[in-house]
Design an enzyme around this catalytic site. Structure first.
Site, PDB file in Angstrom:
ATOM      1  N   GLY A   1       0.837  -1.189   0.000  1.00  0.00           N
ATOM      2  CA  GLY A   1       0.000   0.000   0.000  1.00  0.00           C
ATOM      3  C   GLY A   1       0.869   1.234   0.000  1.00  0.00           C
ATOM      4  O   GLY A   1       2.100   1.158   0.039  1.00  0.00           O
TER       5      GLY A   1
ATOM      6  N   VAL B   1       4.628   1.074   1.251  1.00  0.00           N
ATOM      7  CA  VAL B   1       4.920   0.000   2.198  1.00  0.00           C
ATOM      8  C   VAL B   1       5.137  -1.280   1.401  1.00  0.00           C
ATOM      9  O   VAL B   1       4.311  -1.648   0.570  1.00  0.00           O
ATOM     10  CB  VAL B   1       3.786  -0.197   3.215  1.00  0.00           C
ATOM     11  CG1 VAL B   1       4.130  -1.323   4.190  1.00  0.00           C
ATOM     12  CG2 VAL B   1       3.510   1.096   3.975  1.00  0.00           C
TER      13      VAL B   1
ATOM     14  N   ASP C   1      -5.581  10.083  11.794  1.00  0.00           N
ATOM     15  CA  ASP C   1      -6.057   9.459  10.556  1.00  0.00           C
ATOM     16  C   ASP C   1      -6.634   8.081  10.867  1.00  0.00           C
ATOM     17  O   ASP C   1      -6.257   7.078  10.263  1.00  0.00           O
ATOM     18  CB  ASP C   1      -4.928   9.355   9.537  1.00  0.00           C
ATOM     19  CG  ASP C   1      -5.441   9.147   8.110  1.00  0.00           C
ATOM     20  OD1 ASP C   1      -6.635   9.432   7.869  1.00  0.00           O
ATOM     21  OD2 ASP C   1      -4.673   8.693   7.252  1.00  0.00           O
TER      22      ASP C   1
END
Length: 603
Positions: free
Chosen positions: A289, A296, A409
């Site tokens: 991702g 990552v 987040d």
């Protein structure tokens, strides 16, 4: 609350549309660089704002950083980039870019750092670069640039790093450029004059030459002796430490901008080559991702340990280096079963990487919306387990860390699942340490649209209450399986929060719940989760703390809070209806006046 949030969303989107030219410029850059389909896949023309794109950072909807280093591009530089007046960092080093440096780069009036080294650029250095009065770093090394160094470069008074080595430049080097704190002109055909002839000698492998006073041979010898004594003392100190069994490592801040030290306890400092081998040279096939600060990658160490490597691609842009240090510091002190554990990190001159254990069950968002054919659906029992685990992790960050930690987040995509499908809160790249004596901190708004609390969106002030809002939206994701914002619901409610509120009022429970569950759920638990979610997304002062959320999930205190919330909601709806009737006679042309009046009233 929903109306105000929707209005704030519209205002935000309006400002994004106003800066749509930025997206056009960046898309032109992507095209000119010959990006493959797998590269910059989220850079699409039909997306309104580029501020959500990978490798792009924004401030107040203006692009301030673009970092595309070592991505294998082979095309050219687009002159359209010159219209990004707020751009402060442009990094394209380590690619195979051909052609020249566009004259239009001289229009980037806010640029402080331009890195184009290790490409195949040709032609002359544009004299227009002398217009970049805020420029501090200019690196054009290891290209095929020719001609002379433009005299206009001498006017860059803030320049503190100039590297033009390994090109085909000729002519004289203006003497004023030797006053730049760090410079390198080697590997060219330049004339550096009598006093600096050694600087331009071909074959000199010095990577950079720093402007420091020359104290002479005598002081050099004395310095060498002192250095040897210091080295001996250091070796003795290391020997003493090892024999006393002290294993705590302390690493210095590699940026060199301050003398702060960071203690990392038992974290491992990985070698760059070790991670390069583990990820198969950071193969795109291993990408798990990507987020605002990089990708990552899945990796396997030499001992067959599975890892996830977060490679920060814009650590030198505003917030990038700070994000690395912040994440390492916080995760090293925040240890909890429901928080992602940091294994180690890696730093080089051009790379910053974080190493985590690999979560074989990926993210909650994956199991809700990205399952491949034949993979099992996330059952209701596991969804309840995720709700509890995430709440425990956030409660620890908010109420047991000193100073407390705000994630900023919280969403299903940032909640990972371990081998036992236990929730693990990850991605602290956007987190912020907050002094316990302060009620909020004002920062650049970070997060994902649909999860950002209204007050944070409008004021830039975040607190633990903003995390509670994001957690509430995540609960709705668990119940519905849907995204926080879904434009396919244009005829209904784009925002998941408004969509669920409407269905809850209409008592359409069967419509709310994720159809993939095939009615295999506990109706009372679904009702409880929806009620808690709506309590978490009310006005900031009325939102529960995460410790209160935990108690409600465990069956304590929800009934009273829910009854209070319903009374507030009835009053709010009545007030909205009254305002609607009051201004209906103005007609459709007065809708903006109505919105302004509603926003000016009490929240």
């Amino acid at each position: 609350m929903g109306l105000i949030y929707a209005v704030l969303m519209l205002v935000s989107l309006h400002s994004v549309v106003a800066s749509d030219y930025q997206g056009d410029a960046l898309f032109a850059l992507k095209t000119s660089l010959n990006a493959s389909p797998s590269q910059l896949s989220d850079w699409t023309q039909n997306q309104v704002s580029p501020c959500t794109w990978s490798n792009v950072n924004c401030d107040s909807n203006y692009v301030i950083s673009v970092t595309l280093s070592s991505m294998g591009f082979s095309g050219t530089l687009s002159p359209k980039i010159g219209i990004l007046k707020r751009l402060s960092t442009l990094s394209l080093q380590g690619n195979g870019i051909t052609g020249g440096i566009p004259e239009e780069f001289g229009n980037l009036s806010s640029l402080t750092s331009l890195k184009l080294e290790n490409n195949h650029l040709t032609g002359q250095i544009p004299s227009t670069l002398g217009n970049l009065k805020k420029l501090q770093v200019l690196i054009l090394s290891q290209n095929n640039l020719n001609g002379s160094i433009p005299e206009s470069i001498m006017g860059l008074s803030k320049l503190n790093r100039l590297q033009l080595d390994s090109n085909d430049l000729s002519g004289e080097v203006p003497e004023k450029l030797f006053q730049v704190p760090t410079y390198n002109f080697t590997g060219n055909h330049l004339n550096c004059g009598v006093n600096f002839s050694h600087v331009c000698e071909s074959g000199n492998d010095t990577t950079e030459v720093s402007n420091r006073p020359k104290l002479g041979i005598t002081f050099g010898i004395v310095g060498s002796v002192i250095g040897l004594l210091l080295l001996g003392g250091l070796l003795f100190l290391v020997w003493k430490i090892r024999h006393k069994g002290w294993r705590r490592e302390v690493f210095f801040n590699v940026s060199g901008e301050d003398d702060r030290q960071i203690a990392f306890g038992q974290l491992k400092k990985f070698a760059w080559r070790e991670l390069l081998l583990a990820t198969d040279n950071f193969s795109e096939e291993n990408v798990l991702g990507q987020g605002g600060f990089g990708k990552v990658y899945k990796g396997v160490l030499a001992d067959n340990t599975m890892i996830a490597v977060k490679r920060l691609t814009d650590y030198e842009s505003p917030g990038g280096e700070a994000a690395f240090l912040r994440e390492v510091e916080m995760i090293s002190v925040a240890v909890h079963r429901n928080l992602l554990r940091l294994i180690g990190f890696c730093t080089t001159l051009s790379e910053r990487l974080l190493v985590y254990p690999f979560m074989q069950n990926l993210s909650v968002a994956y199991h809700l919306r990205e399952l491949k054919l034949g993979e099992p659906v996330l059952d209701w029992r596991t969804r309840m387990k995720v709700a509890l685990g995430t709440a425990r992790g956030l409660e620890y960050l908010h109420e047991h860390c000193n100073p407390k930690i705000i994630h900023r987040d919280v969403k299903a995509a940032n909640v990972l699942l371990d081998e036992d499908f236990e929730a693990v809160v990850g991605d602290f790249g956007l987190a912020k340490l907050v002094d316990v004596r302060k009620t909020h901190v004002t920062t650049q708004v970070r997060g994902t649209m649909g999860y950002i609390a209204p007050e944070y969106l409008s004021t830039g002030k975040s607190s633990e209450r903003t995390d509670v809002f994001g957690y509430g939206i995540m609960l709705l994701e668990l119940v519905t399986g849907q995204r926080a914002i879904d434009f396919s619901r244009l005829e209904d409610d784009v925002l998941l929060l408004d969509h669920v509120k409407k269905l809850e009022r209409e008592k359409q429970l069967d419509v709310i719940v994720d159809g993939n569950l095939n009615r295999n759920y506990d109706s009372q638990e679904v009702k409880m989760m929806i009620q808690i979610a709506l309590l978490c997304t009310q006005s900031p002062d009325d939102r529960p703390l995460m410790s209160e959320v935990l108690r409600m999930l465990e069956g304590e205190g929800l009934t009273e809070r829910w009854e209070e919330w319903q009374q507030v909601e009835v009053t709010r709806r009545q007030e909205n209806e009254r305002l609607q009737r009051r201004f209906d006679h103005f007609g459709e042309d007065s809708i903006y006046n109505q919105i302004a009046i509603e926003l000016s009233g009490g929240r």
